[in-house]
Design a protein around this motif. Structure first.
Motif: not given
Length: 160
Positions: A49-54, A156-160, A93-94
């Protein structure tokens, strides 16, 4: 002691050692299975989901750049519609991430991402307002300045 007795007791000791090692390995396999199950139920959906958001954010950014370079009002309106749709998907997504994340330090990163996303959308709304007035030079300055800074911070936040 007879040779056959020595061989039989040696084989017996080997059998006991083999049984002990097999039991230990079964316990370790159970531990690995539990970790894999945990990852598949909790970690993998969060990462996905974080990947989809990014990726969705990248798509939004591309449309935003196209909007900035567009001069035709009809084309801008089409980009506005696409971005509104993408914005809803990103917010979805969030919301999904909020439901999936249960660990405290990851929740903190999620809240930072949420704040950065809201800041990005605020800058984006300002940028699009300037772009709609066909002030391309001003829009590009904002796109390459504050908008870029917030976008990179969010990524950067999403990659964390």
């Amino acid at each position: 002691m007879k040779l056959s007795t020595k061989i039989a007791s040696g084989m017996g000791i080997l059998t006991v050692f083999t049984a002990i090692i097999a039991g230990y390995l079964l316990i370790q396999m159970q531990s690995i299975n539990n970790t894999a199950t945990l990852m598949s139920k909790r970690n993998i959906p969060v990462i996905d989901t974080a990947g989809r958001l990014n990726n969705g954010l990248s798509d939004y950014r591309i449309i935003e750049i196209r909007h900035t370079h567009a001069t035709d009002p009809a084309e801008m309106a089409e980009y506005d519609k696409e971005m509104a749709d993408r914005k809803k998907v990103l917010e979805g997504y969030l919301a999904d991430l909020t439901k999936l994340i249960t660990v405290g330090n990851v929740k903190k990163v999620l809240e930072q991402s949420r704040a950065s996303l809201n800041e990005y959308f605020t800058v984006s709304d300002k940028l699009l307002g300037i772009s709609r007035q066909n002030q391309t030079e001003e829009a590009l300055k904002l796109l390459q300045g504050a908008s870029s800074k917030v976008y990179l911070q969010l990524s950067e936040h999403l990659s964390d």
